[in-house]
Design an enzyme around this catalytic site. Structure first.
Site, mmCIF file in Angstrom:
data_model
loop_
_atom_site.group_PDB
_atom_site.id
_atom_site.type_symbol
_atom_site.label_atom_id
_atom_site.label_comp_id
_atom_site.label_asym_id
_atom_site.label_seq_id
_atom_site.Cartn_x
_atom_site.Cartn_y
_atom_site.Cartn_z
ATOM 1 N N GLY A 1 59.352 8.280 21.690
ATOM 2 C CA GLY A 1 59.844 8.967 20.490
ATOM 3 C C GLY A 1 61.091 9.770 20.824
ATOM 4 N N ARG B 1 59.888 1.487 21.839
ATOM 5 C CA ARG B 1 58.685 1.258 22.635
ATOM 6 C C ARG B 1 58.640 -0.239 22.904
ATOM 7 N NH1 ARG B 1 56.987 5.814 19.491
ATOM 8 N NH2 ARG B 1 56.308 7.458 20.913
ATOM 9 N N ASP C 1 55.354 10.799 28.766
ATOM 10 C CA ASP C 1 54.566 10.240 29.867
ATOM 11 C C ASP C 1 54.481 8.717 29.836
ATOM 12 O OD1 ASP C 1 52.875 10.419 27.757
ATOM 13 O OD2 ASP C 1 51.475 11.822 28.700
ATOM 14 N N THR D 1 60.666 15.158 24.898
ATOM 15 C CA THR D 1 59.703 14.882 23.834
ATOM 16 C C THR D 1 59.497 16.180 23.070
ATOM 17 O OG1 THR D 1 57.347 14.584 23.372
ATOM 18 C CG2 THR D 1 57.895 15.179 25.599
ATOM 19 N N ASP E 1 56.786 17.175 21.864
ATOM 20 C CA ASP E 1 55.390 17.600 21.901
ATOM 21 C C ASP E 1 55.060 18.637 22.969
ATOM 22 O OD1 ASP E 1 54.665 16.013 19.747
ATOM 23 O OD2 ASP E 1 54.284 14.273 21.016
ATOM 24 N N ASP F 1 54.069 18.246 25.907
ATOM 25 C CA ASP F 1 52.766 17.944 26.510
ATOM 26 C C ASP F 1 52.901 17.297 27.888
ATOM 27 O OD1 ASP F 1 53.898 15.641 25.585
ATOM 28 O OD2 ASP F 1 52.052 14.808 24.747
ATOM 29 N N ARG G 1 49.640 15.014 18.163
ATOM 30 C CA ARG G 1 48.377 14.290 18.034
ATOM 31 C C ARG G 1 47.366 14.759 19.085
ATOM 32 N NH1 ARG G 1 48.207 10.183 14.664
ATOM 33 N NH2 ARG G 1 50.462 9.922 14.752
#
Lengths: 328, 328, 328, 328
Positions: free
Chosen positions: C15, C76, C107, C130, C132, C134, C176
């Site tokens: 993303g 992707r 990741d 990213t 996120d 994360d 998510r």
């Protein structure tokens, strides 16, 4: 549709303004739609003189509608002010087989276009692109609405600190000869007073107004000053004058400067540029030239270029009265 | 939890910064949560002297987290610099039964707090609120991140016009004694050169760098100048100096000024203010005082107020090296 | 400096996130600075498979630091998940004489990089890009700070209408598997409640909190919900559940969606991307590989790629407590 | 000036829109200027029924011109739809000695005003405040320009990610019965296609257009869909339909939702609200009533309220043609 127009030239000139890229995109896409070739000259008249251009197709202008500035760049060409310079430019245009030129800019740009036509017979069409909104024949120029929002957002930030500190701020905005930006951004920003080139309301009035507003309980105030205001003092002298005469005011100055020319264009400026430039291409295809496209009463119309250059638009003085009422 | 703290006073002082309202909200809500009363003094120390305050409850601070400025207003109080002024302030605080004061501001504010404690035994706790990021004991001050974004967004607009016109822009940003804003916004804005008070790189280096960047094909450039840069020239003199020595550059100046103090705080500043101020209330309830809350390595920690005032944070000179590499 | 690195490959994958262009610029400029060639593959691993790349020089990346998205595009790639796909990609890289690859992404991207090294011996270096946040081994990923501000500014607008209408709004934000965005934007936006995947606080708690806040005089509220929240209901079901159980609430839903991925990066993300990517190039030149650059405690450090992939960062649960206090 | 008007009532009703606070400020300040008292009812008609109002003076409306939402709040009152409700509201207005009511809102609001006059003889004046721009008798409603910019800025962010990933995005915007927002924001955002309630162009046309644009080399596209589009499918069904029929497209959906109602108003909306509301007060003082103020061709004019309610403004279908040309 005129059968003669096969190739259109395009340039941006003078001070850049937000929405010029939306205009470049619209000219290019309208050309593609009507199967006309489109050549974009770099740096205004200078690129015409230097034969510095790009062939533009529908894909060359993808993802530029939202960008400030102009991908064709802009410049003020001294060489074009000479007969030789213009002859060089005209020769290049003719050599390239360009049938007509679309000129995006202000009145300096349009005067250059008139000379090209008068001296070399090149059909031109003007698109008003300038933040100053000072072009006769259109109620809005491309970039003006964005500049107003840039100014109002900047003054919103200044107001945060003005009201936190009970301060008086003098904010200088662009508009050497025309008070459009000052007047509309001043109302939009809730300014106490607005000083514009078109109207010398006098220093006494300013002092009276500030005194009155203080007595009425206002603890902070914004005065918006056009860079060309008629009051005979620049913004720093104004602040000093007020500090001398109304010593309880902690007056500060901010000159907004060149941030007013940049930034992503507003929806209004993008739609305006899009509508004007589709019309510009269609007018040329219909055999028109030496006109400027303008927006009058929500419609895009052609205005004779000579007429557009002979007159200056007048500000709406009713807005001064409204500003007065709103700063009660 | 210390049983003695029943009433906490709160004020914002010095130059205002975005996030001060988020801080006021967090102190007020944390007080409400812990059943402590919260009194907000207006205009910093001046409000303490004039006994001008508001009782704040959880609902008084609704819908302010996003607002620039400070609803308690700020000021620089001359009277508080006198012993009599401070005595008046202290007397008011004691009369109101306030057990401790939370002071949001910069080092001037904290010095005032030290005096209040030393001379009148009033427990104080500092929260670093200033756009300058020049407080020892915290890696971030409240308002700094917002100011960086305001500067970077303004330079983004200036870059639009700079690259449309092949121009060199000198942009003056805040930071009289500290180059944090200039250094980080300069990297964020992709500046060619960054001039800061901490390091005099010399005028020759500036000229060399600009010449080199022109030779490398750059046609427009931004130089970010801290208002207190050490080079011994102000931003207008710098532009003149460059124009004289590198006449092919059309150098322009923009002084960003007070827009840097205002505006809606970024998420970072809101979260920072929220975390610091909850901690501030909890530290007081735990019996701490004469400390400043700071963020070190993502944690909120207490730092001795005397220590915070004795030192100055140092800029990360590694960033100058990175700026150099990136302006290749 | 390792003498072997002459050519570095670069790509963005997964993303997209704001700041990826600042990262591409920094890798490219650092390569130019160190006289290393830089090749940018289009659309992540897919471009490696299709040998679709650009040679990047210092001028290729001008005026992109402020742009959202990625000029190299992202994708992707399903083909890369196969051994054949990876073999094709590796063959292209080797044929081009690329000594090491810099992979900007999350990741999934890094796992692809591990496979390239393990199966084909290609040295890789990861840069965490990213929204996120994360990724283990860095306290901030590129794009996260911008996404937080996009969310907070969107909720500021929603709050305008929420408080004008005394409404309850459920706002779904991205994340998510990780609640970083929800937790920090929730505090920044002054949310009443924050629901995240890491913690199931239960529906009763939500109802209690909303009832309590109503009794305390709040007339409008925002609940921020992570798209992957653990409570077992999506945001629409949550709103329905609340309307059923607390019928006096006029609950509305907004799913912020993909606006969270775009936009001009904040100063923080631009500086982060710049620092990480200069370091990335320098690490490769120093002979390092199979590491990820990360920001820990304001310093850019290398972290073993395997370690970064084995763990997940944990949210700061202290922030849930702070959110609770602040929604008093 | 009519000698009878001593006290004016004011309210905002229906969906809130940015600029309502600028309107409240202008009514209040104009009242102060003309020495008329001004009472602001809370939550529209509901506040009139509950006699819930504020006395407004020039200082009550300081620093609100830039705020989204409405400080008087808004609501849709069910009780006012009954005769008893209206009788209660009218009784309260008369008891307070209010001579005329200024109603800021959309056509539902104006219909309520008509009933108040018809049944209880209360003079009313309408000010068009709605983001939908769907009121006859004015070319612009307060809030519409801001909503357009909110949409365009959101789509700019989506375009970042769309072009990074070669994606097709369906973006749903407000406008259940009128395509003004979709049409203008769609052109401003450079959308590939625009679907509006006024025109069913059919699903085939959409597929053809998307296929053609893909063949022409476009790799990402935005389709703007009005929530009330006539095509008979909602935005999710549309995306599914396209995915089924054009499987090479990775179609995503974003519903912009309530962010479109909020936010700081643009300069245009602030000036529009200011001009309309000064005029509103002056019209009442001149003895007019049962009219709506509107902006026609840059002038503020009164329009009979019955006439405003009998008709619907028509969208400019020329814009559909322009959108078509620009998506070449």
């Amino acid at each position: 549709m005129s059968p003669r127009i096969k190739r259109i030239g395009l340039m941006t000139s003078g001070g850049d303004s937000p929405g010029m890229n939306a205009a470049i995109r619209a000219v290019t896409r309208a050309c593609a739609y009507y199967h006309v070739e489109c050549f974009g000259f770099k740096r205004g008249f200078q690129g015409m003189i230097e034969n510095d251009y790009l062939e533009l197709n529908a894909r060359s202008v993808r993802n530029i509608i939202q960008l400030g500035g102009t991908i064709l760049q802009s410049a003020r060409s001294k060489e074009f002010l000479t007969e030789e310079g213009r002859a060089k430019a005209a020769a290049n245009i003719k050599k390239l087989g360009i049938d007509a030129m679309i000129l995006i800019g202000g009145d300096g740009t349009f005067r250059g276009g008139q000379a090209l036509f008068r001296e070399h017979g090149i059909p031109v069409l003007g698109v008003p692109g300038t933040i100053d909104n000072d072009i006769f024949g259109t109620q809005y120029t491309i970039g003006y609405d964005t500049a107003l929002n840039t100014v109002v957002q900047a003054i919103d930030k200044i107001r945060d600190t003005a009201s936190s500190h009970n301060r008086l701020f003098f904010v200088e905005v662009m508009g050497r000869d025309a008070g459009f930006i000052a007047l509309n951004s001043g109302i939009g920003a809730g300014a106490e007073e607005i000083l514009i080139p078109e109207e010398n309301l006098g220093l006494d009035r300013l002092l009276n107004s500030l005194e009155k507003s203080r007595r009425s309980g206002k603890t902070s105030s914004i005065v918006v000053v056009s860079e060309g205001d008629k009051i005979g003092k620049n913004v720093f002298e104004l602040a000093d004058y007020v500090k001398e005469n109304l010593p309880y005011y902690d007056a500060k100055v901010t000159v907004l400067g060149h941030i007013q020319r940049g930034g992503s264009p507003t929806c209004f400026d993008r739609v305006l540029a899009s509508r004007m430039c589709v019309k510009a291409v269609e007018l040329l295809l219909d055999g028109e030239h030496n006109v400027m496209v303008g927006m009058m009463n929500n419609r895009i119309e052609a205005c004779d270029l000579d007429k557009a250059l002979k007159d200056k638009p007048t500000i709406n003085k009713e807005l001064l009265r409204i500003s007065d009422i709103l700063s009660t």
